[in-house]
Design an enzyme around this catalytic site. Structure first.
Site, mmCIF file in Angstrom:
data_model
loop_
_atom_site.group_PDB
_atom_site.id
_atom_site.type_symbol
_atom_site.label_atom_id
_atom_site.label_comp_id
_atom_site.label_asym_id
_atom_site.label_seq_id
_atom_site.Cartn_x
_atom_site.Cartn_y
_atom_site.Cartn_z
ATOM 1 N N GLY A 176 -1.254 26.604 31.030
ATOM 2 C CA GLY A 176 -2.688 26.653 30.110
ATOM 3 C C GLY A 176 -2.862 25.525 29.855
ATOM 4 O O GLY A 176 -2.403 24.056 28.768
ATOM 5 N N GLU A 420 5.716 33.797 31.895
ATOM 6 C CA GLU A 420 6.608 33.359 30.905
ATOM 7 C C GLU A 420 7.934 33.690 31.637
ATOM 8 O O GLU A 420 9.112 34.356 30.480
ATOM 9 C CB GLU A 420 6.467 33.872 29.172
ATOM 10 C CG GLU A 420 6.218 32.452 28.434
ATOM 11 C CD GLU A 420 7.288 31.438 28.148
ATOM 12 O OE1 GLU A 420 6.578 30.432 28.480
ATOM 13 O OE2 GLU A 420 8.217 31.569 28.280
HETATM 14 C C1 LIG Z 1 -0.790 32.905 25.192
HETATM 15 C C2 LIG Z 1 -0.699 33.215 26.486
HETATM 16 C C3 LIG Z 1 0.826 31.934 27.069
HETATM 17 C C4 LIG Z 1 1.285 31.789 28.266
HETATM 18 C C5 LIG Z 1 2.175 30.430 28.247
HETATM 19 C C6 LIG Z 1 2.525 30.604 29.564
HETATM 20 C C7 LIG Z 1 3.893 29.347 29.797
HETATM 21 C C8 LIG Z 1 4.987 30.140 31.000
HETATM 22 O O1 LIG Z 1 4.540 30.632 31.483
HETATM 23 S S1 LIG Z 1 5.999 28.637 30.903
HETATM 24 C C9 LIG Z 1 7.143 28.949 32.336
HETATM 25 C C10 LIG Z 1 7.563 30.129 31.873
HETATM 26 N N1 LIG Z 1 8.621 29.886 32.817
HETATM 27 C C11 LIG Z 1 9.990 30.567 33.619
HETATM 28 O O2 LIG Z 1 9.924 31.287 32.619
HETATM 29 C C12 LIG Z 1 10.835 30.545 34.673
HETATM 30 C C13 LIG Z 1 11.796 31.797 34.677
HETATM 31 N N2 LIG Z 1 13.128 32.213 35.863
HETATM 32 C C14 LIG Z 1 13.495 31.585 34.654
HETATM 33 O O3 LIG Z 1 13.870 31.299 33.591
HETATM 34 C C15 LIG Z 1 14.929 31.072 36.171
HETATM 35 O O4 LIG Z 1 15.017 31.612 37.201
HETATM 36 C C16 LIG Z 1 16.019 31.671 35.540
HETATM 37 C C17 LIG Z 1 16.965 30.875 34.634
HETATM 38 C C18 LIG Z 1 16.242 32.551 34.921
HETATM 39 C C19 LIG Z 1 17.592 32.135 36.383
HETATM 40 O O5 LIG Z 1 17.637 30.244 37.054
HETATM 41 P P1 LIG Z 1 18.386 30.072 37.629
HETATM 42 O O6 LIG Z 1 19.052 28.628 37.762
HETATM 43 O O7 LIG Z 1 19.266 30.615 38.538
HETATM 44 O O8 LIG Z 1 19.537 30.141 36.555
HETATM 45 P P2 LIG Z 1 20.980 31.293 36.721
HETATM 46 O O9 LIG Z 1 19.931 33.002 36.592
HETATM 47 O O10 LIG Z 1 22.442 31.319 37.366
HETATM 48 O O11 LIG Z 1 21.584 31.421 35.312
HETATM 49 C C20 LIG Z 1 22.284 30.030 34.616
HETATM 50 C C21 LIG Z 1 22.628 30.126 33.446
HETATM 51 O O12 LIG Z 1 21.939 29.701 32.407
HETATM 52 C C22 LIG Z 1 21.832 31.620 31.812
HETATM 53 N N3 LIG Z 1 19.857 31.731 31.334
HETATM 54 C C23 LIG Z 1 19.077 31.820 32.312
HETATM 55 N N4 LIG Z 1 18.388 31.510 31.481
HETATM 56 C C24 LIG Z 1 17.873 31.706 30.512
HETATM 57 C C25 LIG Z 1 17.331 30.875 28.928
HETATM 58 N N5 LIG Z 1 15.927 31.282 29.396
HETATM 59 N N6 LIG Z 1 18.128 31.053 28.014
HETATM 60 C C26 LIG Z 1 19.323 31.112 28.473
HETATM 61 N N7 LIG Z 1 20.419 31.522 28.975
HETATM 62 C C27 LIG Z 1 20.067 31.507 29.999
HETATM 63 C C28 LIG Z 1 21.708 33.082 32.153
HETATM 64 O O13 LIG Z 1 22.278 33.932 31.063
HETATM 65 C C29 LIG Z 1 23.146 32.293 33.064
HETATM 66 O O14 LIG Z 1 24.091 32.362 32.325
HETATM 67 P P3 LIG Z 1 25.410 32.576 32.747
HETATM 68 O O15 LIG Z 1 25.452 34.155 33.242
HETATM 69 O O16 LIG Z 1 26.483 32.736 31.918
HETATM 70 O O17 LIG Z 1 25.452 31.961 33.663
HETATM 71 C C1 LIG Z 2 -2.001 33.252 32.948
HETATM 72 C C2 LIG Z 2 -0.757 32.544 33.086
HETATM 73 C C3 LIG Z 2 -0.663 31.428 32.719
HETATM 74 C C4 LIG Z 2 0.515 30.456 32.622
HETATM 75 N N1 LIG Z 2 1.024 29.716 31.958
HETATM 76 C C5 LIG Z 2 1.466 28.826 32.569
HETATM 77 C C6 LIG Z 2 1.789 27.857 31.429
HETATM 78 O O1 LIG Z 2 1.188 27.336 30.374
HETATM 79 N N2 LIG Z 2 3.035 26.451 31.528
HETATM 80 C C7 LIG Z 2 3.310 27.186 33.359
HETATM 81 O O2 LIG Z 2 4.546 26.172 33.507
HETATM 82 N N3 LIG Z 2 3.735 28.103 33.795
HETATM 83 C C8 LIG Z 2 2.582 29.002 33.437
HETATM 84 N N4 LIG Z 2 2.113 30.199 34.320
HETATM 85 C C9 LIG Z 2 3.621 30.160 35.868
HETATM 86 C C10 LIG Z 2 3.863 31.123 35.365
HETATM 87 O O3 LIG Z 2 5.105 30.934 34.307
HETATM 88 C C11 LIG Z 2 5.063 31.239 36.587
HETATM 89 O O4 LIG Z 2 3.498 32.741 37.601
HETATM 90 C C12 LIG Z 2 5.624 32.933 36.382
HETATM 91 O O5 LIG Z 2 7.062 32.042 35.691
HETATM 92 C C13 LIG Z 2 6.341 33.693 37.998
HETATM 93 O O6 LIG Z 2 6.791 32.193 38.521
HETATM 94 P P1 LIG Z 2 5.542 32.553 40.184
HETATM 95 O O7 LIG Z 2 4.450 32.895 40.068
HETATM 96 O O8 LIG Z 2 6.533 31.400 40.933
HETATM 97 O O9 LIG Z 2 6.664 33.578 41.121
HETATM 98 P P2 LIG Z 2 7.631 34.495 42.298
HETATM 99 O O10 LIG Z 2 8.823 33.949 41.344
HETATM 100 O O11 LIG Z 2 6.958 33.844 43.433
HETATM 101 O O12 LIG Z 2 7.706 35.839 42.355
HETATM 102 C C14 LIG Z 2 6.854 36.012 43.439
HETATM 103 C C15 LIG Z 2 7.163 37.508 43.511
HETATM 104 O O13 LIG Z 2 9.115 37.320 43.786
HETATM 105 C C16 LIG Z 2 9.960 38.098 42.817
HETATM 106 N N5 LIG Z 2 10.643 37.131 42.735
HETATM 107 C C17 LIG Z 2 10.932 35.350 42.580
HETATM 108 N N6 LIG Z 2 12.280 35.192 42.599
HETATM 109 C C18 LIG Z 2 13.304 36.499 42.786
HETATM 110 C C19 LIG Z 2 14.719 36.856 42.400
HETATM 111 N N7 LIG Z 2 15.146 36.021 42.274
HETATM 112 N N8 LIG Z 2 14.690 37.892 42.061
HETATM 113 C C20 LIG Z 2 13.698 39.190 42.791
HETATM 114 N N9 LIG Z 2 13.209 38.946 43.056
HETATM 115 C C21 LIG Z 2 12.173 37.153 42.514
HETATM 116 C C22 LIG Z 2 8.818 38.163 41.847
HETATM 117 O O14 LIG Z 2 9.720 39.452 40.850
HETATM 118 C C23 LIG Z 2 7.853 38.459 42.450
HETATM 119 O O15 LIG Z 2 7.336 39.971 43.243
HETATM 120 C C24 LIG Z 2 1.207 30.910 33.869
HETATM 121 C C25 LIG Z 2 0.680 32.273 34.751
HETATM 122 C C26 LIG Z 2 0.240 33.198 34.215
HETATM 123 C C27 LIG Z 2 -0.779 34.118 34.920
#
Ligand SMILES: CCCCC/C=C/C(=O)SCCNC(=O)CCNC(=O)[C@H](O)C(C)(C)COP(=O)(O)OP(=O)(O)OC[C@H]1O[C@@H](n2cnc3c(N)ncnc32)[C@H](O)[C@@H]1OP(=O)(O)O
Ligand SMILES: Cc1cc2nc3c(=O)[nH]c(=O)nc-3n(C[C@H](O)[C@H](O)[C@H](O)COP(=O)(O)OP(=O)(O)OC[C@H]3O[C@@H](n4cnc5c(N)ncnc54)[C@H](O)[C@@H]3O)c2cc1C
Length: 657
Positions: A176, A420
């Site tokens: 964003g 998130e």
């Molecule tokens: C106003 C609106 C604003 C919107 C702004 C939006 C911003 C964004 O969207 S920013 C981008 C956000 N993206 C995500 O949140 C990514 C989501 N994916 C993940 O977090 C990862 O898939 C994962 C870390 C959940 C899993 O990845 P992986 O490498 O496979 O890790 P594991 O599942 O093997 O877990 C490893 C280990 O780490 C612990 N853990 C995972 N996430 C966290 C965390 N956030 N905080 C603390 N610990 C975490 C997990 O529990 C595992 O621990 P152990 O079980 O002890 O091994």
């Molecule tokens: C409005 C908006 C704002 C955003 N802002 C930001 C930002 O500021 N900064 C930033 O970095 N990102 C941002 N994002 C991105 C956002 O964080 C990602 O879209 C989000 O983390 C999901 O990842 P993806 O899009 O790759 O979905 P994917 O992970 O590709 O998901 C696609 C499908 O695959 C499934 N899937 C994926 N992995 C697994 C698994 N391990 N097990 C089971 N199912 C799985 C999911 O459940 C889903 O149904 C934003 C997104 C939106 C929509």
């Protein structure tokens, strides 16, 4: 609506104060609202008729005015309580500009930066001398962070990092404020030193010239185009081609690279995930629950004034709220708003407590906080956005118009299911923690949100009356037993599969559908337990306590009645008890119905904030609808250019014949 308000049997202002966290909080919030809605530069305007570009420009203009004119004029700072209230209550979908700069970039700088780095960049960011984004997600990866492809390769000779997107899927996509506003990025990239990968690390990267705002060499940046919602936000793309940054731009609170290339870690590698825990823990109130409250306010007020059809043949038309089906659509979501509001408050308090512990180098609470924040974010964002859509549909045709205000609320709130952390992934993260807990419960005492696992005795529900199912202790016991038993069953399946030779990753995948349900049961247990115990401790008048107890019971019963299969399968409720629980919900709908308008008035959303022709405080729906429609750009002329073109074409064709 005034007639409806006359029958409310509790003090609405008292409930508003409780919802806000005290009379002083209400006073402060209203002060902020007054300042905003009396300032034409930032008051909400109807953006339903604006183009995407107009919305973006209007959003940026408002935010610059807010920070550069309004805050200094009012003596507020970007982190003062008033500004937090401003964003907490501002209308969803209208105040998005710089949302990532203020809500993600700055907090992440504080999380990842050393004292020197914070001293360098924080004042600039707070004064909007630099505008930042949080660039983590790539076109090819958003969930699987270990798969991020953007690299930061250390160049020992020049003491620099070379940031590179090796292929199109590595391009940063979604951040964003990135597309047109940001000139800096807090960029997450895979650190590489001497060919060895060290995982995802945070880097400060300038992406635009501070004078011309043009992209710097090696940078390709822009807006990713129209979306379901978030129209005022320029979610963008960012491609980096061998971009060089100083060694000092690795944000090094948790890890650093010495000039000679030596890698030094200072904290758990999980701390790099800390930024995501923060936002999941604090974002739900403003992005999901507040949105649900606004939609409830609009739908309830409209349903009380919308007369349609006879209930008793031959009698005058009734308001659609008199239909039980309409009460079933609306009132459980009014209850959900109250119940989840207080559960989110408990989660954010738990996050704040963790940050204090972290300051003392104690991160022992991180696993529980990560699991709870991931589970709550997934369950609450889904329940709220699903509810907003049901509330929109409950308004019939006018609910499908932007004039209702609900579509823009939904289009913004539903994004919380994805950003998130995509909800399914978050549910499975929470499941990972729950399976560990249930496997340790024989030897380790559980605390926090999993304390209910300590009681492993088999039992059944002994209630045999409708009124019995309205008792909060009965309902809490239902949820705790169900959550524990479905978790035990899933854990047993996992164990059975692995004992019979299945690889653990495959056993997990084969059990993941059940595990998603396990987490939903766990989180609804947390929500009901939190609210029920909160009511017990709450000091308030009896009428307010009574209506809060009814709301808690209604939310719980609506959840039970939506998943009776679970309660039957675990043997806790009998089919007859399920019927009693259903009847108890219907009775509660009738009990709460007379208080409906008071319950939504207590949310205290101003007309300015709601921007709804259906949900205004005075209920004058039709006058507002007509005035709104006349503003449509298509109504600027009686005959539009297109109609003239068609006439010419038709006339031309007739002549040809
Ligand atoms: C106003 C609106 C604003 C919107 C702004 C939006 C911003 C964004 O969207 S920013 C981008 C956000 N993206 C995500 O949140 C990514 C989501 N994916 C993940 O977090 C990862 O898939 C994962 C870390 C959940 C899993 O990845 P992986 O490498 O496979 O890790 P594991 O599942 O093997 O877990 C490893 C280990 O780490 C612990 N853990 C995972 N996430 C966290 C965390 N956030 N905080 C603390 N610990 C975490 C997990 O529990 C595992 O621990 P152990 O079980 O002890 O091994
Ligand atoms: C409005 C908006 C704002 C955003 N802002 C930001 C930002 O500021 N900064 C930033 O970095 N990102 C941002 N994002 C991105 C956002 O964080 C990602 O879209 C989000 O983390 C999901 O990842 P993806 O899009 O790759 O979905 P994917 O992970 O590709 O998901 C696609 C499908 O695959 C499934 N899937 C994926 N992995 C697994 C698994 N391990 N097990 C089971 N199912 C799985 C999911 O459940 C889903 O149904 C934003 C997104 C939106 C929509």
């Amino acid at each position: 609506l005034e007639k409806e308000r006359g029958q409310v049997n509790f003090n609405v202002e008292e409930l508003t104060n409780i919802y806000d966290g005290g009379a002083e909080e209400t006073k402060l919030r209203r002060k902020v609202a007054d300042v905003i809605q009396n300032d034409p530069e930032v008051r909400c305007k109807d953006i339903g008729m604006m183009t995407r570009e107009e919305r973006y420009i209007d959003g940026v203009r408002r935010c610059v005015y807010l920070y550069k004119v309004l805050l200094p004029r009012e003596g507020w700072t970007p982190v003062s309580k008033e500004v937090k209230d401003y964003f907490k209550y501002r209308n969803i979908g209208k105040e998005r500009s710089f949302g990532v700069h203020a809500g993600v970039f700055i907090p992440c700088l504080l999380s990842f930066g050393s004292d020197e780095q914070i001293a360098k960049w924080l004042p600039l960011a707070m004064q909007f001398q630099i505008i930042g984004t949080y660039a983590q997600t790539e076109m090819g990866h958003g969930t699987f962070l270990r798969g991020l492809q953007t690299t930061a390769t250390y160049d020992k000779k020049n003491k620099e990092f070379v940031i590179n997107c090796p292929e199109i899927s590595a391009m940063k996509w979604w951040p964003g404020d990135l597309g047109k506003s940001a000139n800096h990025a807090l960029l997450m990239a895979q650190l590489v030193i001497d060919g060895k990968k060290y995982g995802m690390h945070p880097f400060m990267v300038q992406i635009r010239d501070l004078t011309t705002h043009m992209p710097l060499p090696g940078i390709t940046v822009g807006d990713i185009g129209n979306k379901v919602g978030f129209e005022t936000t320029d979610n963008g793309f960012l491609h980096l081609n061998q971009v060089r940054i100083p060694r000092e731009n690795l944000l090094c609170k948790n890890a650093e690279v010495k000039p000679n290339g030596t890698y030094l870690t200072k904290a758990s590698d999980k701390m790099v995930y800390g930024s995501m825990v923060r936002l999941r823990a604090i974002i739900l109130e403003s992005e999901a629950v507040s949105a649900l409250g606004k939609a409830c306010t609009i739908a309830v007020r409209y349903s009380l004034v919308r007369c349609q059809g006879e209930l008793e043949p031959g009698k005058p038309e009734v308001s659609v709220m008199e239909y039980m089906t309409q009460q079933k659509k609306l009132l459980p979501y009014v209850a959900m708003t109250y119940v989840t509001h207080f559960a989110c408050l408990k989660l954010s308090n738990q996050y704040n407590a963790f940050t204090r512990e972290m300051d003392n180098n104690d991160i022992s609470g991180l696993p529980e906080l990560h699991a709870l924040s991931a589970g709550m974010k997934a369950v609450v964002s889904e329940q709220c956005s699903d509810g907003i859509e049901i509330l929109r549909k409950s308004c019939g045709g006018h609910g499908y118009s932007n004039a209702s205000g609900i579509p823009i609320i939904w289009s913004s709130a539903v994004a919380c299911c994805t950003y998130e952390g995509e909800n399914t992934v978050m549910l499975l993260q929470c499941a990972r923690y729950l399976v560990k807990c249930i496997n340790q419960v024989q030897t380790t005492r559980m605390v926090g949100s999993v304390a209910y696992l300590n009681n492993m005795t088999q039992s059944t529900c002994h209630v045999d009356s409708v009124s019995g199912f309205k008792q909060l202790d009965v309902l809490v016991a239902c949820f705790q037993y169900r959550a524990r038993e479905v978790l035990k069953t899933a854990a047993l399946k996992l164990s059975h599969l692995t004992k019979h030779g299945m690889a653990s990753y495959n056993a997990w995948n084969q059990s993941s559908v059940e595990l998603v349900n396990v987490v939903k049961a766990h989180i609804t247990q947390f929500i009901v337990t939190t609210f029920a115990s909160g009511i017990t401790e709450l000091e308030c008048t009896k009428p307010v306590k009574n209506v809060l107890q009814q709301l808690c019971a209604l939310y719980a019963l609506s959840c039970i009645n939506a998943s009776t299969g679970d309660f039957l399968k675990v043997g806790y409720l009998s089919p007859r008890q399920c019927d009693l629980a259903h009847e108890a919900e219907l009775e509660l709908l009738s009990c709460i119905r007379p208080n409906a308008v008071g319950l939504v008035d207590a949310f205290d959303f101003s007309d300015d904030l709601l921007q709804s022709c259906l949900g205004a405080y005075d209920g004058n729906v039709y006058e507002r609808l007509f005035a709104w429609a006349k503003k449509s750009p298509l109504n600027k002329t009686e005959v539009t250019i297109y109609q003239q073109y068609i006439q010419i074409r038709l006339i031309g064709r007739r002549k040809a014949f």
